[in-house]
Design an enzyme around this catalytic site. Structure first.
Site, PDB file in Angstrom:
ATOM      1  N   ASN A   1      22.421   4.044  -3.368  1.00  0.00           N
ATOM      2  CA  ASN A   1      21.470   4.272  -2.282  1.00  0.00           C
ATOM      3  C   ASN A   1      22.085   3.605  -1.052  1.00  0.00           C
ATOM      4  O   ASN A   1      22.103   2.380  -0.966  1.00  0.00           O
ATOM      5  CB  ASN A   1      20.111   3.653  -2.628  1.00  0.00           C
ATOM      6  CG  ASN A   1      19.143   3.712  -1.448  1.00  0.00           C
ATOM      7  OD1 ASN A   1      19.425   4.356  -0.434  1.00  0.00           O
ATOM      8  ND2 ASN A   1      18.018   3.040  -1.591  1.00  0.00           N
ATOM      9  N   TRP A   2      22.595   4.428  -0.170  1.00  0.00           N
ATOM     10  CA  TRP A   2      23.311   3.875   0.991  1.00  0.00           C
ATOM     11  C   TRP A   2      22.357   3.281   2.030  1.00  0.00           C
ATOM     12  O   TRP A   2      22.795   2.608   2.946  1.00  0.00           O
ATOM     13  CB  TRP A   2      24.164   4.966   1.639  1.00  0.00           C
ATOM     14  CG  TRP A   2      25.375   5.361   0.858  1.00  0.00           C
ATOM     15  CD1 TRP A   2      25.676   5.033  -0.438  1.00  0.00           C
ATOM     16  CD2 TRP A   2      26.474   6.148   1.334  1.00  0.00           C
ATOM     17  NE1 TRP A   2      26.889   5.587  -0.792  1.00  0.00           N
ATOM     18  CE2 TRP A   2      27.392   6.274   0.277  1.00  0.00           C
ATOM     19  CE3 TRP A   2      26.758   6.789   2.553  1.00  0.00           C
ATOM     20  CZ2 TRP A   2      28.581   6.997   0.394  1.00  0.00           C
ATOM     21  CZ3 TRP A   2      27.938   7.508   2.669  1.00  0.00           C
ATOM     22  CH2 TRP A   2      28.845   7.609   1.604  1.00  0.00           C
ATOM     23  N   LYS A   3      21.068   3.608   1.920  1.00  0.00           N
ATOM     24  CA  LYS A   3      20.069   3.141   2.902  1.00  0.00           C
ATOM     25  C   LYS A   3      20.507   3.572   4.311  1.00  0.00           C
ATOM     26  O   LYS A   3      21.100   4.632   4.448  1.00  0.00           O
ATOM     27  CB  LYS A   3      19.860   1.625   2.760  1.00  0.00           C
ATOM     28  CG  LYS A   3      19.557   1.243   1.298  1.00  0.00           C
ATOM     29  CD  LYS A   3      18.996  -0.124   1.112  1.00  0.00           C
ATOM     30  CE  LYS A   3      18.693  -0.345  -0.368  1.00  0.00           C
ATOM     31  NZ  LYS A   3      18.026  -1.616  -0.649  1.00  0.00           N
TER      32      LYS A   3
ATOM     33  N   HIS B   1      10.903   4.832  -2.389  1.00  0.00           N
ATOM     34  CA  HIS B   1      11.591   3.541  -2.424  1.00  0.00           C
ATOM     35  C   HIS B   1      10.665   2.471  -1.837  1.00  0.00           C
ATOM     36  O   HIS B   1       9.891   2.763  -0.923  1.00  0.00           O
ATOM     37  CB  HIS B   1      12.894   3.641  -1.629  1.00  0.00           C
ATOM     38  CG  HIS B   1      13.768   2.448  -1.820  1.00  0.00           C
ATOM     39  ND1 HIS B   1      13.564   1.272  -1.147  1.00  0.00           N
ATOM     40  CD2 HIS B   1      14.835   2.236  -2.640  1.00  0.00           C
ATOM     41  CE1 HIS B   1      14.474   0.382  -1.538  1.00  0.00           C
ATOM     42  NE2 HIS B   1      15.256   0.943  -2.440  1.00  0.00           N
TER      43      HIS B   1
ATOM     44  N   GLU C   1      11.196   0.244   0.214  1.00  0.00           N
ATOM     45  CA  GLU C   1      11.342   0.101   1.675  1.00  0.00           C
ATOM     46  C   GLU C   1      10.548   1.179   2.405  1.00  0.00           C
ATOM     47  O   GLU C   1       9.993   0.935   3.477  1.00  0.00           O
ATOM     48  CB  GLU C   1      12.838   0.139   2.051  1.00  0.00           C
ATOM     49  CG  GLU C   1      13.543  -1.140   1.608  1.00  0.00           C
ATOM     50  CD  GLU C   1      15.007  -1.004   1.267  1.00  0.00           C
ATOM     51  OE1 GLU C   1      15.639   0.017   1.625  1.00  0.00           O
ATOM     52  OE2 GLU C   1      15.545  -1.922   0.616  1.00  0.00           O
TER      53      GLU C   1
ATOM     54  N   GLU D   1      12.691  -0.878  -9.715  1.00  0.00           N
ATOM     55  CA  GLU D   1      13.319  -1.812  -8.785  1.00  0.00           C
ATOM     56  C   GLU D   1      12.339  -2.921  -8.414  1.00  0.00           C
ATOM     57  O   GLU D   1      11.491  -2.731  -7.533  1.00  0.00           O
ATOM     58  CB  GLU D   1      13.746  -1.090  -7.513  1.00  0.00           C
ATOM     59  CG  GLU D   1      14.725   0.046  -7.749  1.00  0.00           C
ATOM     60  CD  GLU D   1      15.534   0.356  -6.492  1.00  0.00           C
ATOM     61  OE1 GLU D   1      16.762   0.306  -6.568  1.00  0.00           O
ATOM     62  OE2 GLU D   1      14.930   0.628  -5.440  1.00  0.00           O
TER      63      GLU D   1
ATOM     64  N   GLY E   1      18.339  -6.531  -2.625  1.00  0.00           N
ATOM     65  CA  GLY E   1      19.081  -7.106  -1.507  1.00  0.00           C
ATOM     66  C   GLY E   1      19.065  -8.629  -1.475  1.00  0.00           C
ATOM     67  O   GLY E   1      19.436  -9.238  -0.482  1.00  0.00           O
TER      68      GLY E   1
ATOM     69  N   SER F   1      20.023  -5.618  -6.791  1.00  0.00           N
ATOM     70  CA  SER F   1      21.195  -6.499  -6.860  1.00  0.00           C
ATOM     71  C   SER F   1      22.120  -6.192  -8.040  1.00  0.00           C
ATOM     72  O   SER F   1      22.747  -7.112  -8.584  1.00  0.00           O
ATOM     73  CB  SER F   1      20.775  -7.972  -6.866  1.00  0.00           C
ATOM     74  OG  SER F   1      20.086  -8.291  -5.669  1.00  0.00           O
TER      75      SER F   1
ATOM     76  N   GLY G   1      22.197  -0.515  -4.345  1.00  0.00           N
ATOM     77  CA  GLY G   1      22.193  -0.570  -2.882  1.00  0.00           C
ATOM     78  C   GLY G   1      23.520  -1.091  -2.353  1.00  0.00           C
ATOM     79  O   GLY G   1      24.513  -0.377  -2.305  1.00  0.00           O
ATOM     80  N   GLY G   2      23.529  -2.367  -1.991  1.00  0.00           N
ATOM     81  CA  GLY G   2      24.693  -2.985  -1.350  1.00  0.00           C
ATOM     82  C   GLY G   2      26.027  -2.675  -2.005  1.00  0.00           C
ATOM     83  O   GLY G   2      26.999  -2.322  -1.316  1.00  0.00           O
TER      84      GLY G   2
HETATM   85  P1  13P Z   1      20.541  -3.759  -3.720  1.00  0.00           P
HETATM   86  O1  13P Z   1      21.423  -3.244  -4.816  1.00  0.00           O
HETATM   87  O2  13P Z   1      21.258  -3.953  -2.424  1.00  0.00           O
HETATM   88  O3  13P Z   1      19.739  -4.940  -4.164  1.00  0.00           O
HETATM   89  O4  13P Z   1      19.476  -2.592  -3.407  1.00  0.00           O
HETATM   90  C1  13P Z   1      18.770  -2.037  -4.465  1.00  0.00           C
HETATM   91  C2  13P Z   1      18.052  -0.849  -3.974  1.00  0.00           C
HETATM   92  O5  13P Z   1      17.097  -0.963  -3.228  1.00  0.00           O
HETATM   93  C3  13P Z   1      18.539   0.468  -4.396  1.00  0.00           C
HETATM   94  O6  13P Z   1      17.625   1.457  -4.084  1.00  0.00           O
END
Ligand code: 13P
Length: 250
Positions: free
Chosen positions: A10-12, A95, A97, A167, A173, A213, A234-235
């Protein structure tokens, strides 16, 4: 039949279109693993160049969001038909967010899930508790409610193809990955909930990811759990580490 693992990035809100193509070209040789479905969920504006850049590889392109109407006066939104026409196979829905910053609810998640299926796009349906909820001991109750509403009017055949991403919000994050036991416990509870809503075959078929994470070092143990069918990353999906995560079993 064993479930095929699905590992999605997930590149956000990261990567311009030209950076997206560059990153895909870097990751392409690192994510070859036939035992896993590999998905890059990218910002809407990156979708078209990304679909072009992954041609001839095992990578599928997904979207990070989608609206639940077919078309019309919804300034700024993107429809499922647009995603489908662009070559998108997966879409992240709900998500945390989006729930937190863009007021998405279990009900809008449900409408989006139904729409995605109408267009043959596989939803990656997100759920997860806050730290307060975990500390108050209501994690499973809360997630069951998220799942039950997300799957309202979804047929068993559709549910079998869906992907759920568990999640925990406190692990996103933060570098604070859930323990393997915590992740497995909730993923199993989600599968049990799906079995309850539908039947054992549907519970067995649906794929459940862990997200929060995930790193190259935590992935192998997480993905070895009986109810964890991969990850939503994510990251670490923006770096070469994603290759190691996809190849966690090599
Ligand atoms: P991180 O892997 O950066 O914690 O993000 C997880 C996430 O929100 C994937 O959708």
């Amino acid at each position: 039949m064993a479930r095929k693992k699905i590992i999605a990035g997930n590149w956000k809100m990261n990567m311009t279109p030209s950076q997206a193509v560059e990153l895909i070209n870097t990751l392409k040789p690192l994510v070859g693993n036939d035992e896993v479905d590999v998905v890059f969920c990218v910002p809407a504006i990156d979708i078209i160049p990304a679909v072009e850049a992954v041609k001839g590889t095992n990578i599928h392109i997904g979207a990070e969001n989608m609206y639940f109407e077919e078309k019309g006066a919804f300034t700024g939104e993107i429809s499922p038909a647009m995603l489908d026409d662009a070559g998108v196979k997966y879409v992240i829905i709900g998500h945390s967010e989006r729930r937190e910053y863009f007021a998405e609810t279990n009900e809008t998640v449900n409408r989006k899930v139904l729409k995605a299926f109408e267009h043959d796009i596989t939803p990656i349906i997100c759920c997860g508790e806050s730290l307060t909820q975990r500390e108050q001991g209501v994690t499973i109750d809360f997630i069951r409610q998220q799942i039950k509403v997300a799957f309202l009017n979804v047929t068993a055949d559709q549910a079998k193809k869906a992907v759920i991403a568990y999640e925990p919000i406190w692990a996103i994050g933060t570098g604070k990955v859930a323990t393997t036991e915590q992740a497995q416990e909730v993923c199993k509870a989600i599968r049990d909930c799906i079995t309850e809503i539908y039947d054992a075959a549907t519970g067995e078929a649906i794929r459940i990811q862990y997200g929060g994470s995930v790193s190259a070092s935590s992935a192998p143990e997480l993905f070895a759990q009986p109810d964890i069918d991969g990850g939503l990353v994510g990251g670490a999906s923006l770096k070469a580490d994603f290759g190691q995560i996809v190849c966690y079993n090599k």
